[in-house]
Structure formats: C-alpha cells, structure tokens
Design an enzyme around this catalytic site. Structure first.
Site, mmCIF file in Angstrom:
data_model
loop_
_atom_site.group_PDB
_atom_site.id
_atom_site.type_symbol
_atom_site.label_atom_id
_atom_site.label_comp_id
_atom_site.label_asym_id
_atom_site.label_seq_id
_atom_site.Cartn_x
_atom_site.Cartn_y
_atom_site.Cartn_z
ATOM 1 N N ASP A 67 0.840 -1.203 0.000
ATOM 2 C CA ASP A 67 0.000 0.000 0.000
ATOM 3 C C ASP A 67 0.876 1.254 0.000
ATOM 4 O O ASP A 67 1.988 1.250 0.526
ATOM 5 C CB ASP A 67 -0.956 0.010 1.203
ATOM 6 N N GLU B 279 -0.202 -1.010 5.881
ATOM 7 C CA GLU B 279 0.879 -0.590 6.765
ATOM 8 C C GLU B 279 0.813 0.905 7.013
ATOM 9 O O GLU B 279 1.179 1.386 8.071
ATOM 10 C CB GLU B 279 2.241 -0.979 6.175
HETATM 11 ZN ZN LIG Z 1 6.495 2.397 4.575
#
Ligand SMILES: [Zn+2]
Length: 423
Positions: free
Chosen positions: A103, A167
């Site tokens: 991501d 994340e």
């Molecule tokens: Zn990162």
C-alpha cells in the site's frame, strides 16, 4: 565461501536496470488503501517465477477482530489481499522473512512534475508514488533472492517473502499473515530508512476524546457549559503528559537518546462548535500517543486515561459529565532488537562486505510492520532499506537508484549468512 559472496555482490550489481524496472512496474499500480489487489496479483506472479510457494488472501474481518492489537476503520478487506511466497531451504539453516508493504499513501494535493503512477528515471533517481515507501525496497529484496536463485546457490533456511497491506494506516496486513502462521527466526523490512540499520521502531495509537458541555445562546452563555473551555485543561494535561513521559523514558532505549522527544504524544485535531453565538455542547479532540519498544499498549492507554480522568474529577462539571476516550482507526506496534542481536551482526557483516564499512545503528520515529512482527509474530525484526527517508509520502517522491542496488547487495549476502548455504 567469500568468493561466492563476492560473485553474488557482482551479480546483484549487474541487475541494477532490472531492480529499477521492477520498482517502476510496482509504482505503476495505484495501490492506495483498498486498491492493492492488482499490484499484489502482479507481485504474486513474480514470486511464482522464483519458484516460491505462493499464498494470497484477503484478511477475514471476523478473525482479525479477535486480535487485541487490531483496529481499523474498514468494513472489510475487499481489494486488499496479502501475499506470501515461501522458498523452502534444504534444512539445517535459519529462516528469514523479507517484508514489504504494497500500500502507498494517496498522492495528495501537491503538484507532481510527472504523474505519480508514471515511473520516471532521472538523475539517478526513480520518481513515483511508492518509489521509496516502499516499492523500491520490495524490488531490492526480491532481486536479492532472485539473484541467489539464478546463481544456483542452495539455501539451508527458508526465505519467506511477505507483501502486506494497510501498513500506512495500521498493521492489519502483517497481523493477518502472522495469524496464518508466517513467522521466522528473523525478519527484515526494507522500509525507507536511508541505509541505516534500524533496530527499533516506535508504536502509536490514535485516540479521540469527546468532551461534553451544554449548549446555550451566546448572549446568555452563563446558562450553558462551554465544551471548548472544558477541553482546554485536557489538552494542557496531554501536553504535560508528553513531557512526563519524555523524562521517564529517556535513556530506556539508547538508540533514541539523541532525539528531543522520542515518543511524542499530542492533540493534533479539534472539532467543535456550530456558530459564533452558540455555546458549543461538544468538542472532539483527536491525537496520537507514541510509545516505546519497551512499553505495553495497555499501560500507555491507561496512563492517558488516568491523566484525562484526573482533570475531569477536579472539575465540577466534568466530574459528572466525564470525557469519553476512544481508540480508533490506526495503531502500530513498537518493537526493538538488541544492538548485538545475531541478525544485526549478520546484516552488519554483509554491510561491511558490500560497502567496506558497517551501517549506522538507529531507531526510527515512524512505525513499521517490524514492531508487529516482534510483538505478535515472535520474530525479531529490523528495518533496512533505501532512501532518502525524507521523500516518503512527499510530492515528487523518489528513491535513489544507488541505494536500491546497495540494499539488494547487502540483503543478498545477509540471506546467505543468515540462512546458511551450499554452493
Ligand atoms: Zn512504509
């Protein structure tokens, strides 16, 4: 032994164009939160090309909710699969996780010179959203493994390549993979830490505090209770809490000793009021508390709650109308390994072999999947990846191409030394 490592280093260097090409291919996917599926599917195929046993799945919300560290604002994980590729070793060696997140943060409202999804190579840099955070790091560790495979070097320990999601806003991806049993004797996350050997990562939890007052016309404000005024001592208390924590935690994790404040806590958003002539009945404060690798989340939350409730108790209105504290949307876990941990030593040995000197050992102020691997995955983890760190999340984000090659070289030798090998 040393000869094969030198050969490996040369072979990785020769793949410079290929590393950049893969990082560029990944940048082309606009894999913001909820839109990671295409990039993950592309990457899963790349892992299959390595001969890895590949598994990809969308985390199960009901399962995830059972985990004490889980928090999210998602309804589900549709469009956000995690990917794992396992290369079984011949046995008798140590296993290693190479971890990266697919991501990326939104390109934002700044003006990009080129499209954020159009990878451009210029002046030794690869530009694009995610170039440094962290598709560059993913391409680097992938290419380290690919070079080892293509040279026919046989590893003793397993290599597990993990590609996570979420994340940038939480730790759901890595938690889901840990839940599925992905653990190892050690892990390296190739986050953009500018080639620093990053042995500690901070944790952070977001909070929301609802302060209730009583509405009244501004002309008869004495008939109401101004929620904004009631919020002020709470804000001030949280500011003092940050200072108390700074004094108490200083020196407990030595890699943070040089920082003005290692674990910041603050109110960073405030909402309330409806009209200049109406006493506000409600104010919502939002912020984050950062925490040390040695602290427990529950303890940090309790400390915040005690501080806020103590303010409330001392106030004639708030003691009967106490503020409501909620933890929401985002949380990252802190963690650290010792400076003389065998993983750090192994990486430093590879660093020296690849570049003539050892790397600088630091702690990071941002958060990483490494903290979750340490806390909940029973896996000692560090961060080591390309730079510049300052370009993460920025307009015209870029990664230094030389750094990509250096990371790939150092990781390649680390894999050999950590997992063990036969030629
Ligand atoms: Zn990162």
């Amino acid at each position: 032994m040393e000869q094969i490592k030198q050969k490996l280093l040369d072979a990785v260097s020769a793949r410079k164009e290929e590393i950049v090409a893969l990082a560029g291919d990944l940048v082309r996917f606009p894999s913001t939160k909820g839109n990671e599926a295409k990039a993950q599917s592309f990457y899963a195929d790349k892992l299959r090309e390595l001969g890895a046993q590949v598994e990809s799945f969308e985390p199960d919300m009901a399962e995830m909710k059972k985990h004490p560290a889980f928090v999210t604002d998602r309804e589900n994980f549709s469009g956000s699969p995690v990917v794992a590729g396992v290369l079984k070793g011949d046995g008798g060696g140590r296993s290693l996780i190479l971890c990266g997140h697919m991501d990326v943060v939104d390109p934002g409202s700044g003006h990009w010179t080129n499209s954020p999804w159009d990878p451009v190579v210029k002046d030794g840099r690869l530009y694009g959203r995610g170039a440094v955070d962290m598709k560059g790091g993913v391409a680097a560790h992938y290419m380290a493994v690919k070079t080892i495979r293509q040279m026919g070097i046989k590893l003793k320990g397993d290599v597990k390549i993990l590609s996570t999601i979420d994340e940038e806003c939480s730790s759901s991806g890595i938690l889901a993979l840990i839940g599925r049993g992905y653990k190892a004797d050690a892990a390296i996350c190739t986050e953009p830490v500018g080639l620093k050997v990053t042995i500690a990562t901070t944790g952070s939890t977001w909070f929301k505090i609802k302060v209730t007052g009583k509405s009244a016309h501004g002309g008869i404000a004495f008939a109401g209770v101004n929620a904004l005024y009631k919020a002020i001592p709470i804000i001030e208390r949280i500011q003092r809490l940050e200072e108390e924590r700074r004094l108490r935690l200083y020196g407990t994790v030595p890699v943070y000793n040089g920082a003005p404040i290692a674990f910041c806590a603050g109110v960073n958003k405030i909402q309330g009021g409806t009209w200049p002539a109406i006493v506000p009945a409600e104010v919502v404060l939002e912020g984050r508390v950062g925490f040390s690798p040695l602290e427990k989340l529950e303890d940090v939350q309790k400390e915040l709650e005690d501080a806020v409730y103590a303010v409330a108790k001392a106030d004639p209105w708030l003691k009967d109308n106490p503020p409501v504290i909620e933890y929401y949307k985002s949380r990252w876990n802190s963690g650290c390994v010792e400076e003389d941990h065998s993983l750090v030593k192994t990486l430093q040995g590879a660093y020296t072999q690849a570049s003539g000197k050892a790397g600088q050992i630091v702690g990071m102020f941002a958060c990483s999947d490494s903290g979750t691997l340490i806390r909940f995955g029973d896996t000692p983890a560090i961060d080591f990846g390309p730079g510049p760190q300052s370009m993460a999340h920025q307009t015209d984000e870029y990664v230094d191409i030389d750094d990509l090659v250096k990371v790939a070289r150092i990781i390649a030798v680390t894999i050999l030394d950590w997992c063990g090998f036969t030629e």
